[in-house]
Design an enzyme around this catalytic site. Structure first.
Site: not given
Length: 143
Positions: A9-10, A17, A22, A73, A76, A86, A97, A99-100, A106
């Site tokens: 998402p996003n 954004r 990011y 990624n 949220a 799952d 996994e 993440h930027l 955070r």
């Protein structure tokens, strides 16, 4: 070797954004950089973005036997999606996994990843380069 990149998402709003968190690179540019790296390693890469948890889960289920690895990624969803966790755990596909931003620098609610226990590893905090590092790590895991 075939890798699926999943952007949660996003991430479709990358470059627009919160660029101070990011970065200013858009999603298309990020995917292009990933594809350039994949070509150097003679790896096939497909990139997909969705703002919908169910779509990501359906795609993970659908690609069994089609892909060797998943670079994800979860956005949220990282912090609360047991269903996504799952789905990753239920398929026999190695995953990493990414993440930027550094999620541990955070807000405290971002410090927990429910995804981390079911993936080979996690890379965060290096902007778009988190994806590149994650791709290298995933390929190394698959060899």
């Amino acid at each position: 070797m075939k890798i699926l990149v999943l952007h949660g998402p996003n991430l479709n709003l990358l470059g627009e954004r919160e660029p101070d968190i990011y970065g200013k690179m858009g999603l298309d540019d990020l995917n292009e950089k990933l594809n350039d790296e994949a070509k150097k390693m003679e790896v096939s890469l497909d990139c997909y973005q969705s703002n919908y948890e169910g779509e990501l889960i359906e795609l993970i289920h659908k690609v069994r036997g089609e892909y060797d690895g998943i670079l994800i990624n979860p956005g949220a969803l990282t912090h609360y999606s047991i269903a996504l966790r799952d789905a990753i755990a239920s398929v026999d596909i190695k995953a990493v996994e990414v993440h930027l931003s550094n999620i541990y620098q955070r807000e405290s609610f971002r410090h927990k990843s429910v995804i981390a226990p079911v993936v080979s590893g996690q890379v965060s905090g290096f902007g778009y380069y988190s994806y590149i590092l994650g791709l290298y790590a995933l390929i190394n895991e698959l060899k």
